[in-house]
Scaffold this active site. Structure first.
Site, short mmCIF file in Angstrom:
data_model
loop_
_atom_site.label_atom_id
_atom_site.label_comp_id
_atom_site.label_asym_id
_atom_site.label_seq_id
_atom_site.Cartn_x
_atom_site.Cartn_y
_atom_site.Cartn_z
N ASP A 215 112.38 73.86 -86.71
CA ASP A 215 112.14 74.34 -88.08
C ASP A 215 112.48 73.27 -89.11
O ASP A 215 111.81 73.12 -90.12
CB ASP A 215 112.99 75.59 -88.36
CG ASP A 215 112.38 76.83 -87.75
OD1 ASP A 215 111.17 76.81 -87.44
OD2 ASP A 215 113.12 77.83 -87.58
N ASP B 18 131.84 79.38 -104.63
CA ASP B 18 131.32 78.19 -103.94
C ASP B 18 129.89 77.88 -104.32
O ASP B 18 129.53 76.72 -104.48
CB ASP B 18 131.40 78.39 -102.42
CG ASP B 18 132.81 78.16 -101.89
OD1 ASP B 18 133.70 77.92 -102.72
OD2 ASP B 18 133.00 78.23 -100.66
P1 NAP Z 1 120.21 72.15 -89.39
O1 NAP Z 1 121.57 72.18 -89.96
O2 NAP Z 1 119.91 71.28 -88.25
O3 NAP Z 1 119.69 73.61 -89.01
C1 NAP Z 1 120.13 74.81 -89.30
C2 NAP Z 1 119.50 75.80 -88.33
O4 NAP Z 1 118.66 76.67 -89.09
C3 NAP Z 1 118.62 75.19 -87.24
O5 NAP Z 1 118.86 75.89 -86.05
C4 NAP Z 1 117.23 75.43 -87.75
O6 NAP Z 1 116.25 75.53 -86.74
C5 NAP Z 1 117.41 76.77 -88.42
N1 NAP Z 1 116.41 77.15 -89.42
C6 NAP Z 1 115.78 76.38 -90.35
N2 NAP Z 1 114.94 77.13 -91.08
C7 NAP Z 1 115.04 78.40 -90.61
C8 NAP Z 1 114.42 79.62 -90.95
N3 NAP Z 1 113.53 79.71 -91.95
N4 NAP Z 1 114.76 80.75 -90.25
C9 NAP Z 1 115.66 80.69 -89.26
N5 NAP Z 1 116.28 79.56 -88.88
C10 NAP Z 1 115.97 78.42 -89.56
O7 NAP Z 1 119.19 71.80 -90.59
P2 NAP Z 1 117.62 71.88 -90.56
O8 NAP Z 1 117.12 72.10 -89.16
O9 NAP Z 1 117.12 70.73 -91.30
O10 NAP Z 1 117.34 73.22 -91.38
C11 NAP Z 1 117.58 73.29 -92.74
C12 NAP Z 1 118.03 74.66 -93.08
O11 NAP Z 1 119.32 74.90 -92.54
C13 NAP Z 1 118.21 74.88 -94.56
O12 NAP Z 1 117.00 75.11 -95.21
C14 NAP Z 1 119.14 76.08 -94.57
O13 NAP Z 1 118.41 77.29 -94.57
C15 NAP Z 1 119.86 76.00 -93.24
N6 NAP Z 1 121.31 75.89 -93.45
C16 NAP Z 1 122.09 76.89 -92.98
C17 NAP Z 1 123.44 76.90 -93.21
C18 NAP Z 1 124.25 78.05 -92.69
O14 NAP Z 1 123.66 78.92 -92.05
N7 NAP Z 1 125.54 78.10 -92.96
C19 NAP Z 1 124.04 75.85 -93.91
C20 NAP Z 1 123.21 74.83 -94.39
C21 NAP Z 1 121.84 74.86 -94.15
P3 NAP Z 1 115.78 74.28 -85.84
O15 NAP Z 1 116.88 74.05 -84.86
O16 NAP Z 1 114.53 74.76 -85.19
O17 NAP Z 1 115.57 73.11 -86.75
#
Ligand code: NAP
Ligand code: MN
Length: 266
Positions: free
Chosen positions: A51, A152
């Site tokens: 993603d 935050d």
């Molecule tokens: P990452 O830190 O590597 O990934 C965060 C996880 O979120 C990965 O497992 C990613 O999937 C998954 N993900 C991304 N978009 C999603 C969606 N629409 N629905 C469900 N899961 C999703 O960063 P990244 O892969 O570049 O993804 C960026 C996203 O991470 C940001 O847009 C934000 O939504 C999320 N994030 C979450 C947190 C938290 O939950 N505390 C904190 C910061 C950011 P893949 O493994 O397939 O890439």
């Protein structure tokens, strides 16, 4: 896909992956697609990765509405934006051979910082304190002063982004057929001086959310559009609304949003 013949592949350039992709390029050519080197020449953009890669593919190619986006997973499971497996080409062949491809449309949000910088987000816009102290913002819904937030940070998520960061802070999962945005808090303070709603809320696509960052020495929050940090350091006013730009993906028999939610979380 009769009128979409130019394919652009977006992926991390490493040798191991590159080798895995050769059969994919051959397959595309077999179905009369042209693999283009410049994404500006493409009308189908294929992201290979997870993603996170899909979010980057959309961002780096400019959120193109005249393109169809597709995500190919390089692991053994599919994610929210990836509907195809790299090692199982049968669904790709089905999609490529289909003359009347159906599309799914994902809403995006538009963020304006201090009236000048404009950005689109497919998952969410997030803003959080970059230092140990809390930071405060006055929150407006259209012209209405709604609340003052101290804590935050905040997440403003699209429907497809509702399963990402938003979900980790107990936000709701929202059907992408609803053009809306969800506002979720990250650790708000609630006491006799500061009071926030405390729960997530969902705004209609006709509303504008305005965040006025209180200028008390903490006006240097970390802001991100999806997985990319905004380099703007000082901020006063942020406006968020639904964009009229949508991201189009391939609609398959088994890839409805709720099927994805089920296969990912249940
Ligand atoms: P990452 O830190 O590597 O990934 C965060 C996880 O979120 C990965 O497992 C990613 O999937 C998954 N993900 C991304 N978009 C999603 C969606 N629409 N629905 C469900 N899961 C999703 O960063 P990244 O892969 O570049 O993804 C960026 C996203 O991470 C940001 O847009 C934000 O939504 C999320 N994030 C979450 C947190 C938290 O939950 N505390 C904190 C910061 C950011 P893949 O493994 O397939 O890439
Ligand atoms: Mn990732």
């Amino acid at each position: 896909m009769p009128n979409r013949r130019n394919l652009y592949f977006f992926y991390r350039r490493d040798e191991e992956l590159q080798e895995k992709l050769l059969p994919l390029f051959d397959l595309a050519r077999k179905y009369n697609f042209t693999v283009v080197k410049d994404f500006r020449d493409a009308n189908v953009i294929v992201s290979i990765g997870g993603d996170g890669t899909f979010l980057q593919a959309v961002r780096k190619t400019g959120f193109r509405e005249d393109c169809l986006y597709a995500g190919i997973s390089i692991t053994e499971h599919l994610s929210m934006y990836c509907d195809f497996y790299i090692n199982d080409t049968s669904k790709m062949v089905e999609a490529m051979a289909n003359e009347q491809i159906k599309v799914r449309k994902y809403p995006t949000i538009e963020v304006t910082v201090d009236g000048e910088s404009n950005f689109l987000c497919l998952n969410e816009f997030s803003i959080r304190s970059s230092i140990i102290r809390t930071f405060a913002m006055d929150i407006y819904i259209d012209e209405l002063y709604f609340e003052t937030f101290r804590g935050d940070g905040l997440i403003v998520a699209t429907p497809t982004g509702s399963t990402a960061y938003n979900k980790s802070v107990n936000g709701s999962v929202v059907d992408p057929l609803l053009p809306c945005m969800q506002v979720s808090e990250i650790a708000s303070m609630n006491n006799n001086s500061y009071r926030t709603l405390g729960s997530s809320f969902i705004l209609s696509g006709d509303r504008t959310l305005t965040l006025m960052v209180v200028q008390d020495g903490n006006e240097h929050p970390t802001m991100a559009m999806d997985n990319e940090a905004l380099s703007i350091k000082h901020v006063r006013k942020i406006e968020v609304k639904l964009s009229n730009r949508v991201i189009k993906t391939v609609k398959l028999k088994d890839n409805s949003f709720w099927e994805k939610v089920k296969r990912t979380f249940l």
